[in-house]
Write a protein that holds these residues in place. Structure first.
Motif, PDB file in Angstrom:
ATOM      1  N   ASP A   1     -44.675  23.107  80.870  1.00  0.00           N
ATOM      2  CA  ASP A   1     -46.034  23.471  81.274  1.00  0.00           C
ATOM      3  C   ASP A   1     -46.167  24.991  81.212  1.00  0.00           C
ATOM      4  OD1 ASP A   1     -46.844  20.821  81.950  1.00  0.00           O
ATOM      5  OD2 ASP A   1     -45.777  21.002  83.854  1.00  0.00           O
TER       6      ASP A   1
ATOM      7  N   ALA B   1     -51.332  16.820  77.508  1.00  0.00           N
ATOM      8  CA  ALA B   1     -50.561  16.055  76.532  1.00  0.00           C
ATOM      9  C   ALA B   1     -51.394  14.882  76.050  1.00  0.00           C
ATOM     10  CB  ALA B   1     -49.265  15.556  77.175  1.00  0.00           C
ATOM     11  N   GLY B   2     -51.239  14.539  74.792  1.00  0.00           N
ATOM     12  CA  GLY B   2     -51.923  13.372  74.245  1.00  0.00           C
ATOM     13  C   GLY B   2     -53.251  13.676  73.587  1.00  0.00           C
ATOM     14  N   SER B   3     -53.803  14.885  73.829  1.00  0.00           N
ATOM     15  CA  SER B   3     -55.102  15.239  73.241  1.00  0.00           C
ATOM     16  C   SER B   3     -54.903  16.098  71.992  1.00  0.00           C
ATOM     17  CB  SER B   3     -55.948  16.034  74.238  1.00  0.00           C
ATOM     18  OG  SER B   3     -56.177  15.245  75.381  1.00  0.00           O
TER      19      SER B   3
ATOM     20  N   PHE C   1     -49.699  21.650  78.501  1.00  0.00           N
ATOM     21  CA  PHE C   1     -48.829  20.884  79.381  1.00  0.00           C
ATOM     22  C   PHE C   1     -47.688  20.236  78.590  1.00  0.00           C
ATOM     23  CE2 PHE C   1     -52.806  21.628  81.356  1.00  0.00           C
ATOM     24  CZ  PHE C   1     -52.452  21.969  82.638  1.00  0.00           C
TER      25      PHE C   1
ATOM     26  N   GLY D   1     -45.453  18.275  76.482  1.00  0.00           N
ATOM     27  CA  GLY D   1     -45.779  17.197  75.555  1.00  0.00           C
ATOM     28  C   GLY D   1     -47.071  17.426  74.789  1.00  0.00           C
TER      29      GLY D   1
ATOM     30  N   LEU E   1     -45.032  28.221  83.162  1.00  0.00           N
ATOM     31  CA  LEU E   1     -45.729  28.533  84.419  1.00  0.00           C
ATOM     32  C   LEU E   1     -44.917  29.477  85.302  1.00  0.00           C
ATOM     33  CD1 LEU E   1     -47.343  25.261  85.846  1.00  0.00           C
ATOM     34  CD2 LEU E   1     -48.441  27.239  84.763  1.00  0.00           C
TER      35      LEU E   1
ATOM     36  N   ALA F   1     -37.906   2.422  69.838  1.00  0.00           N
ATOM     37  CA  ALA F   1     -39.170   2.527  70.580  1.00  0.00           C
ATOM     38  C   ALA F   1     -39.891   3.807  70.177  1.00  0.00           C
ATOM     39  CB  ALA F   1     -38.909   2.508  72.085  1.00  0.00           C
TER      40      ALA F   1
ATOM     41  N   SER G   1     -50.341  10.933  79.690  1.00  0.00           N
ATOM     42  CA  SER G   1     -51.499  10.630  78.843  1.00  0.00           C
ATOM     43  C   SER G   1     -51.147  10.607  77.366  1.00  0.00           C
ATOM     44  CB  SER G   1     -52.605  11.668  79.078  1.00  0.00           C
ATOM     45  OG  SER G   1     -53.131  11.498  80.360  1.00  0.00           O
ATOM     46  N   GLU G   2     -49.987  11.184  77.017  1.00  0.00           N
ATOM     47  CA  GLU G   2     -49.601  11.209  75.601  1.00  0.00           C
ATOM     48  C   GLU G   2     -48.924   9.911  75.157  1.00  0.00           C
ATOM     49  OE1 GLU G   2     -48.121  12.476  78.123  1.00  0.00           O
ATOM     50  OE2 GLU G   2     -46.055  13.149  77.766  1.00  0.00           O
TER      51      GLU G   2
ATOM     52  N   ASN H   1     -43.936   5.222  73.991  1.00  0.00           N
ATOM     53  CA  ASN H   1     -43.190   5.087  75.238  1.00  0.00           C
ATOM     54  C   ASN H   1     -41.816   4.522  74.916  1.00  0.00           C
ATOM     55  OD1 ASN H   1     -42.142   4.380  77.745  1.00  0.00           O
ATOM     56  ND2 ASN H   1     -43.497   2.593  77.993  1.00  0.00           N
TER      57      ASN H   1
ATOM     58  N   SER I   1     -42.758  17.596  87.146  1.00  0.00           N
ATOM     59  CA  SER I   1     -42.510  19.015  86.950  1.00  0.00           C
ATOM     60  C   SER I   1     -43.504  19.841  87.776  1.00  0.00           C
ATOM     61  CB  SER I   1     -42.592  19.295  85.447  1.00  0.00           C
ATOM     62  OG  SER I   1     -42.415  20.642  85.185  1.00  0.00           O
ATOM     63  N   VAL I   2     -43.891  20.970  87.259  1.00  0.00           N
ATOM     64  CA  VAL I   2     -44.664  21.923  88.052  1.00  0.00           C
ATOM     65  C   VAL I   2     -46.136  21.994  87.661  1.00  0.00           C
ATOM     66  CG1 VAL I   2     -42.645  23.344  88.571  1.00  0.00           C
ATOM     67  CG2 VAL I   2     -43.939  23.780  86.475  1.00  0.00           C
ATOM     68  N   GLY I   3     -46.590  21.200  86.674  1.00  0.00           N
ATOM     69  CA  GLY I   3     -47.960  21.323  86.183  1.00  0.00           C
ATOM     70  C   GLY I   3     -48.972  20.575  87.032  1.00  0.00           C
ATOM     71  N   GLU I   4     -50.227  20.751  86.690  1.00  0.00           N
ATOM     72  CA  GLU I   4     -51.248  20.131  87.531  1.00  0.00           C
ATOM     73  C   GLU I   4     -51.461  18.652  87.221  1.00  0.00           C
ATOM     74  OE1 GLU I   4     -55.100  22.352  85.704  1.00  0.00           O
ATOM     75  OE2 GLU I   4     -53.264  23.462  86.120  1.00  0.00           O
ATOM     76  N   PHE I   5     -50.849  18.165  86.153  1.00  0.00           N
ATOM     77  CA  PHE I   5     -50.940  16.734  85.872  1.00  0.00           C
ATOM     78  C   PHE I   5     -49.718  15.979  86.404  1.00  0.00           C
ATOM     79  CE2 PHE I   5     -53.731  18.546  82.597  1.00  0.00           C
ATOM     80  CZ  PHE I   5     -54.894  17.875  82.907  1.00  0.00           C
ATOM     81  N   ASP I   6     -48.864  16.697  87.115  1.00  0.00           N
ATOM     82  CA  ASP I   6     -47.630  16.078  87.584  1.00  0.00           C
ATOM     83  C   ASP I   6     -47.851  15.320  88.888  1.00  0.00           C
ATOM     84  OD1 ASP I   6     -45.994  16.741  85.424  1.00  0.00           O
ATOM     85  OD2 ASP I   6     -45.709  18.767  86.164  1.00  0.00           O
TER      86      ASP I   6
ATOM     87  N   ARG J   1     -33.656  18.887  86.121  1.00  0.00           N
ATOM     88  CA  ARG J   1     -33.675  19.555  87.429  1.00  0.00           C
ATOM     89  C   ARG J   1     -34.858  19.157  88.305  1.00  0.00           C
ATOM     90  NH1 ARG J   1     -36.398  25.353  86.818  1.00  0.00           N
ATOM     91  NH2 ARG J   1     -37.413  25.037  84.808  1.00  0.00           N
ATOM     92  N   HIS J   2     -35.925  18.636  87.695  1.00  0.00           N
ATOM     93  CA  HIS J   2     -37.094  18.288  88.517  1.00  0.00           C
ATOM     94  C   HIS J   2     -36.997  16.892  89.134  1.00  0.00           C
ATOM     95  CE1 HIS J   2     -39.249  21.912  87.640  1.00  0.00           C
ATOM     96  NE2 HIS J   2     -39.129  21.729  86.336  1.00  0.00           N
TER      97      HIS J   2
ATOM     98  N   PHE K   1     -39.122  13.605  79.297  1.00  0.00           N
ATOM     99  CA  PHE K   1     -38.476  13.690  77.986  1.00  0.00           C
ATOM    100  C   PHE K   1     -37.343  12.676  77.927  1.00  0.00           C
ATOM    101  CE2 PHE K   1     -39.790  18.281  76.802  1.00  0.00           C
ATOM    102  CZ  PHE K   1     -40.719  17.811  75.892  1.00  0.00           C
TER     103      PHE K   1
END
Lengths: 403, 403
Positions: free
Chosen positions: A53, A76-78, A93, A95, A108, A163, B185-186, B201, B252-257, B280-281, B304
């Motif tokens: 991120d 991610a994904g967009s 973000f 990914g 970040l 996969a 979302s990815e 996935n 992790s540390v992002g806003e989608f986490d 580590r997260h 990942f």
């Protein structure tokens, strides 16, 4: 008698029918054998991708204290829509694709954020090198790269890769159906009462488990007492229901050894004895079932449990792997942990254990019980088969066969 | 951040519920975990037993040229009735009990047979030592000997031993049912079309395969996009259906986490970060489902693929083994095949391959691709995890974790 290597080589040279193919759902593919190569249909990743991120920006803009205008935010994904030009960035973000014009991800942890005149800015507190936290195109693999070969056993890592390629159904070799027929008047099925002269049929269960590990399906048939007609009837049934047959017991030199007589009379003998201990009486033949012109293989293995298991490992496994076109790398080397005295004159395949000491891979038969070929507990604790055709000294590098 | 050893130790000290027990048929027990010790209920063999076809006689009668009267014939499985006295023998077959008075089996290969005055005789052409080809009482094991310990994974050899004991149904630990929820979302499920910003996935499939190897059942839930409500709804469903939950991504540390926020808000945090690379997260928490007072574990793993798999190996596997009371001997040592430079400051768990050269067990990261923690192909070919907390030199003895 021929050596193991020669016997096996001659045998395999005479069998070549590959197993047929079926499709299974990826989630049911563990332990199956891939029937085609798995190739990357595109680079992965196909585009530069953020590995953390942070902000996607130009490396030429990165220095401690730099203040970059955030032009948009890309989850991610967009698909990215904005182009990063000098002194701008896209909040990105893990990914997410890297936006056009950007080449580096400042995470970040290295940033502060501020707003000014309705614009948002990222301030770089600590710089990173060019290309930081960006998955390069093809980092995992390039288009056309063969990731898994036909004939590979599908383990968890292969499942992960399949996969990743988006494969939902995968072509695998059909599980050969293998008839397991234990012969011997002394045998009783598990769970039943027995007299002191009788023993439980362990071979069929052990072989079914081994076959499962080898990508096959073992079918356990009722025990056949030492009776020629019952044996023939059971073999005919098995012949019509299974792809090949394994029997245990009755291959030696005594007058109750009906399997020996049966395969010698009814079959095209491919293997008749081999210079190995245990298992020298092993026989392998092609037989026709009643009212059938199709020939199928019968592996007539000795009856003592350690012998039955060992000969299955030495002959049935390579055959199955040949059906699958799988790589046969069963033989490894290690350092002998103590002197080994050859038992008898034939090549010995003795249960042994591996350990590592000071970086050396040691193989030892210590702790294994001595006696006949009936001691199946020697195979516990992930035993391997120490392979020696002469006595050997502590410290010698010797061969063993993985199970 | 705490080290891996400390984090894992603290975590395991706080979880202790053993898995419950069920009975399965022996033929379905492969890969399950034994929930009781398996003990020999009698010596095996319980009586002296012939290990070859031949004659059972007294060792004192054995010399080349000796002629022994055959008093009866004893197939395997039958109780002996005749007593062997001086100058007599019982024709005995492999697996038959030794008749009273006999102590040695002279094999067919060493014999000739003749008849005289309606009596049958065996003539010994070549003598054998006393006790030859006789399975001694307790040769395989003695009454009361523990052959398999509770907590052992049942492999083919354990199946052989359990069958030998006559066990038809065996107590094993129930397979923990594990919810697998991939977030992001990815992500797109295998078999579906995707845009270049999306990826398949793979985590749920790879983890399901690992869990199967570890005696659990993985249940794959639909992918959760980065949406807090969808995530909560899915977690609640998984909570009611499974024994514990594994999520990937969003820690992790992002806003989608959202996973990070969810476990921090809703759970009793047991692990929050660990000084390992990758992973580590990682977060592990005990949460309550909606309308429930029962707490269940959630392992919130990074997204990942290499990170998700590695952290599952480092944290989920020991937890599962603890549930089973299984022995945790994942860590081994080997000789480093080339210099290794630590990546970053945290303890590295790098995909590596093993080989044996001149008796030395070598571990190497050569041939593994460098890059982010998304490279799952590095786990192919039976990779292990090289474990290093500082740079190391070629020839150093280093630790690795078996997968």
């Amino acid at each position: 008698m021929k050596s193991y290597n020669e016997t096996l080589g001659d045998f395999l040279a005479r069998v070549s029918e590959p197993s047929s193919i079926e499709f299974v759902e990826l989630k049911n593919a563990l332990g199956r054998v891939l029937a085609c190569d798995a190739k990357a249909s595109s680079d992965y990743p196909a585009m530069l991708t953020a590995a953390m991120d942070g902000i996607a920006c130009k490396s030429s803009d990165i220095k401690a204290g730099a203040k970059l205008r955030i032009i948009s935010s890309l989850p991610a994904g967009s698909m990215p829509s904005d182009e990063v030009v000098a002194n701008t960035c896209v909040k990105s973000f893990t990914g997410a694709l890297m936006s056009e014009g950007s080449d580096t991800l400042v995470p970040l942890e290295n940033l502060e954020f501020t707003s000014q005149n309705n614009e948002n800015y990222a301030i770089i507190k600590e710089s990173v090198q060019a290309g930081f936290a960006v998955r390069q195109i093809g980092e995992s693999y390039k288009k056309g790269e063969i990731l898994l070969r036909s004939g590979s056993f599908i383990d968890y890592a292969a499942i992960a890769v399949l996969a990743e390629l988006g494969i939902k159904q995968i072509g695998v070799y059909k599980k050969p159906k293998v008839a397991l027929i234990a012969t011997g008047s002394e045998l009783v099925d598990v769970g039943l009462a027995k007299n002191p002269a009788q023993i439980y049929n362990s071979n069929a269960y052990a072989l079914a488990a081994l076959l499962e590990n080898w990508g096959c399906e073992g079918v356990i048939y009722p025990i056949i007492k030492d009776n020629e007609n019952a044996l023939k009837a059971c073999l005919n049934k098995a012949f019509s229901e299974c792809d090949f047959i394994i029997t245990t017991g009755g291959v030696s030199v005594g007058e109750f050894d009906f399997m020996r007589d049966f395969v010698r009379q009814s079959g095209e003998i491919l293997v008749d004895k081999c210079a190995i201990k245990p298992g020298r009486h092993i026989k392998i033949a092609r037989i026709c079932g009643e009212n059938s012109k199709v020939k199928k293989l019968v592996f007539a293995l000795p009856g003592f449990s350690y012998s039955a298991i060992t000969t299955a490992i030495l002959f049935v496994r390579p055959y199955v792997y040949r059906l699958f076109g799988a790589k046969m790398d069963f033989e490894k080397t290690a350092v002998l942990a103590e002197d080994y005295e050859l038992k008898g004159q034939l090549e010995n395949f003795s249960a042994a254990s591996l350990s590592v000491e000071n970086g050396k891979l040691l193989i030892s038969t210590k702790g294994k019980k001595q006696g006949s070929s009936a001691i199946s507990t020697n195979l516990l604790d992930l035993a391997v088969l120490l392979r020696l055709s002469s006595s050997a000294k502590k410290g010698d590098i010797v061969r063993y066969i993985e199970i």
